[in-house]
Design a protein around this motif. Structure first.
Motif, PDB file in Angstrom:
ATOM      1  N   VAL A  29     -37.885 -76.870 -31.108  1.00 17.60           N
ATOM      2  CA  VAL A  29     -36.458 -77.213 -31.069  1.00 17.60           C
ATOM      3  C   VAL A  29     -36.076 -77.958 -29.784  1.00 17.60           C
ATOM      4  O   VAL A  29     -35.193 -78.817 -29.804  1.00 17.60           O
ATOM      5  CB  VAL A  29     -35.605 -75.929 -31.244  1.00 17.60           C
ATOM      6  N   SER A  30     -36.735 -77.658 -28.695  1.00 11.81           N
ATOM      7  CA  SER A  30     -36.375 -78.242 -27.394  1.00 11.81           C
ATOM      8  C   SER A  30     -36.239 -79.760 -27.399  1.00 11.81           C
ATOM      9  O   SER A  30     -35.261 -80.288 -26.877  1.00 11.81           O
ATOM     10  CB  SER A  30     -37.384 -77.823 -26.317  1.00 11.81           C
ATOM     11  N   PRO A  31     -37.202 -80.503 -27.958  1.00 10.67           N
ATOM     12  CA  PRO A  31     -37.056 -81.958 -27.951  1.00 10.67           C
ATOM     13  C   PRO A  31     -35.811 -82.439 -28.704  1.00 10.67           C
ATOM     14  O   PRO A  31     -35.222 -83.456 -28.347  1.00 10.67           O
ATOM     15  CB  PRO A  31     -38.326 -82.456 -28.645  1.00 10.67           C
ATOM     16  N   LEU A  32     -35.411 -81.690 -29.714  1.00  9.97           N
ATOM     17  CA  LEU A  32     -34.233 -82.074 -30.490  1.00  9.97           C
ATOM     18  C   LEU A  32     -32.955 -81.837 -29.687  1.00  9.97           C
ATOM     19  O   LEU A  32     -31.984 -82.582 -29.826  1.00  9.97           O
ATOM     20  CB  LEU A  32     -34.199 -81.297 -31.809  1.00  9.97           C
ATOM     21  N   LEU A  33     -32.965 -80.820 -28.835  1.00  8.86           N
ATOM     22  CA  LEU A  33     -31.792 -80.514 -28.008  1.00  8.86           C
ATOM     23  C   LEU A  33     -31.609 -81.496 -26.857  1.00  8.86           C
ATOM     24  O   LEU A  33     -30.498 -81.681 -26.359  1.00  8.86           O
ATOM     25  CB  LEU A  33     -31.895 -79.092 -27.441  1.00  8.86           C
ATOM     26  N   THR A  34     -32.712 -82.100 -26.425  1.00 11.09           N
ATOM     27  CA  THR A  34     -32.675 -82.986 -25.259  1.00 11.09           C
ATOM     28  C   THR A  34     -33.082 -84.410 -25.632  1.00 11.09           C
ATOM     29  O   THR A  34     -33.523 -85.174 -24.784  1.00 11.09           O
ATOM     30  CB  THR A  34     -33.632 -82.447 -24.176  1.00 11.09           C
ATOM     31  N   TRP A  35     -32.928 -84.756 -26.856  1.00 11.70           N
ATOM     32  CA  TRP A  35     -33.439 -86.009 -27.424  1.00 11.70           C
ATOM     33  C   TRP A  35     -32.984 -87.239 -26.646  1.00 11.70           C
ATOM     34  O   TRP A  35     -31.798 -87.442 -26.413  1.00 11.70           O
ATOM     35  CB  TRP A  35     -32.963 -86.129 -28.867  1.00 11.70           C
ATOM     36  N   ASP A  36     -33.941 -88.046 -26.248  1.00  8.98           N
ATOM     37  CA  ASP A  36     -33.628 -89.387 -25.751  1.00  8.98           C
ATOM     38  C   ASP A  36     -34.711 -90.374 -26.192  1.00  8.98           C
ATOM     39  O   ASP A  36     -34.929 -91.398 -25.572  1.00  8.98           O
ATOM     40  CB  ASP A  36     -33.385 -89.404 -24.237  1.00  8.98           C
ATOM     41  N   GLY A  37     -35.382 -90.022 -27.270  1.00 13.42           N
ATOM     42  CA  GLY A  37     -36.379 -90.899 -27.853  1.00 13.42           C
ATOM     43  C   GLY A  37     -37.531 -90.103 -28.436  1.00 13.42           C
ATOM     44  O   GLY A  37     -37.679 -88.909 -28.172  1.00 13.42           O
ATOM     45  N   THR A  38     -38.346 -90.787 -29.213  1.00 13.17           N
ATOM     46  CA  THR A  38     -39.446 -90.108 -29.895  1.00 13.17           C
ATOM     47  C   THR A  38     -40.481 -89.521 -28.932  1.00 13.17           C
ATOM     48  O   THR A  38     -41.196 -88.589 -29.293  1.00 13.17           O
ATOM     49  CB  THR A  38     -40.155 -91.060 -30.877  1.00 13.17           C
ATOM     50  N   HIS A  39     -40.521 -90.034 -27.695  1.00 14.91           N
ATOM     51  CA  HIS A  39     -41.480 -89.485 -26.731  1.00 14.91           C
ATOM     52  C   HIS A  39     -41.204 -88.012 -26.434  1.00 14.91           C
ATOM     53  O   HIS A  39     -42.107 -87.288 -26.017  1.00 14.91           O
ATOM     54  CB  HIS A  39     -41.489 -90.309 -25.434  1.00 14.91           C
ATOM     55  N   CYS A  40     -39.987 -87.553 -26.679  1.00 17.17           N
ATOM     56  CA  CYS A  40     -39.658 -86.133 -26.457  1.00 17.17           C
ATOM     57  C   CYS A  40     -40.497 -85.223 -27.351  1.00 17.17           C
ATOM     58  O   CYS A  40     -40.842 -84.105 -26.962  1.00 17.17           O
ATOM     59  CB  CYS A  40     -38.178 -85.878 -26.713  1.00 17.17           C
ATOM     60  N   LEU A  41     -40.831 -85.705 -28.540  1.00 14.24           N
ATOM     61  CA  LEU A  41     -41.641 -84.920 -29.470  1.00 14.24           C
ATOM     62  C   LEU A  41     -43.046 -84.668 -28.921  1.00 14.24           C
ATOM     63  O   LEU A  41     -43.671 -83.653 -29.239  1.00 14.24           O
ATOM     64  CB  LEU A  41     -41.736 -85.624 -30.823  1.00 14.24           C
TER      65      LEU A  41
END
Length: 175
Positions: free
Chosen positions: A92-104
Motif C-alpha cells: 500500500v505504501s507506494p500508492l499512498l506516496t505515489w509520484d510515479g511508477t518507480h514507487c512500485l
C-alpha cells in the motif's frame, strides 16, 4: 538546492547504507537490529530530504519491522500475521506516496525482503535478496539517491556471489 546541500543529503544515505552492510559483520543480533534502526532513521531522513516519500515511508515501516524482529522471542511477535501485515503495508505504501511508477519498485523490493527475512530456507533467502537488489537500485536512481544506488551495486554483486557460491556451485554453507 545548493551543491553542498545535495552532497550532504547523499552523505546521509551513504552512511546509512555503509552501516547496513557492515552491521551484518556483528556477532550480536541485538547490535545488528540496533544498527538497522539507525540505518532506517538515516534513510528516512535521506529520502525525506530528497522528496522521495515512498522511500521515507517504507523505511519508517522498516523501523517497525526491526522492533518486531527484535522481539521475536516473545509470543506476540512470532505470529505469521506480522508477515501479512508488513506485506500489505509495503504493497500500500507506494500508492499512498505515489509520484510515479518507480514507487512500485521500492514496495516490491521490501515485500521480497520481508519474505526473505521470514523464511528459514537460506537458498530462498539469498534468491529473494538477489531479486530485491535490482528493484532497490532502480528506485534509488529514479529518486536521485545516487549514494544508495552505488552501494546497492555492491550489495547486488554480493548477493549474486552468494547465490553462485552456495546455490549454483552447491558449496555447503552453515545456516
Amino acid at each position: 538546492m545548493t551543491s553542498m546541500q545535495s552532497w550532504f543529503i547523499q552523505l546521509i544515505g551513504l552512511v546509512g547504507s555503509v552501516i547496513a552492510i557492515t552491521s551484518l559483520q556483528s556477532g550480536s543480533r541485538k547490535k545488528i537490529l540496533s544498527l538497522q534502526v539507525v540505518c532506517c532513521v538515516l534513510w528516512v531522513t535521506h529520502y525525506g530530504l530528497l522528496g522521495a516519500w515512498t522511500g521515507a515511508l517504507i523505511n519508517c515501516l522498516g523501523l517497525a519491522r526491526a522492533v518486531v524482529c527484535a522481539c521475536n522471542d516473545r509470543k506476540w511477535a512470532k505470529s505469521p500475521l506480522w508477515l501479512v501485515f508488513f506485506l500489505v503495508c509495503y504493497a500500500v505504501s507506494p500508492l499512498l506516496t505515489w509520484d510515479g511508477t518507480h514507487c512500485l519498485l521500492m514496495g516490491g523490493a521490501m515485500m521480497l525482503t520481508t519474505v526473505a527475512l521470514w523464511v528459514r530456507d537460506m537458498r530462498l533467502t539469498r534468491l529473494l535478496f538477489l531479486l530485491n537488489s535490482p528493484l532497490v537500485l532502480l528506485y534509488n536512481l529514479a529518486a536521485g539517491s545516487y549514494s544508495c544506488a552505488a552501494i546497492e551495486v555492491v550489495a547486488l554483486a554480493s548477493f549474486a556471489l552468494a547465490v553462485w557460491r552456495f546455490d549454483i556451485r552447491k558449496q555447503p554453507c552453515k545456516t
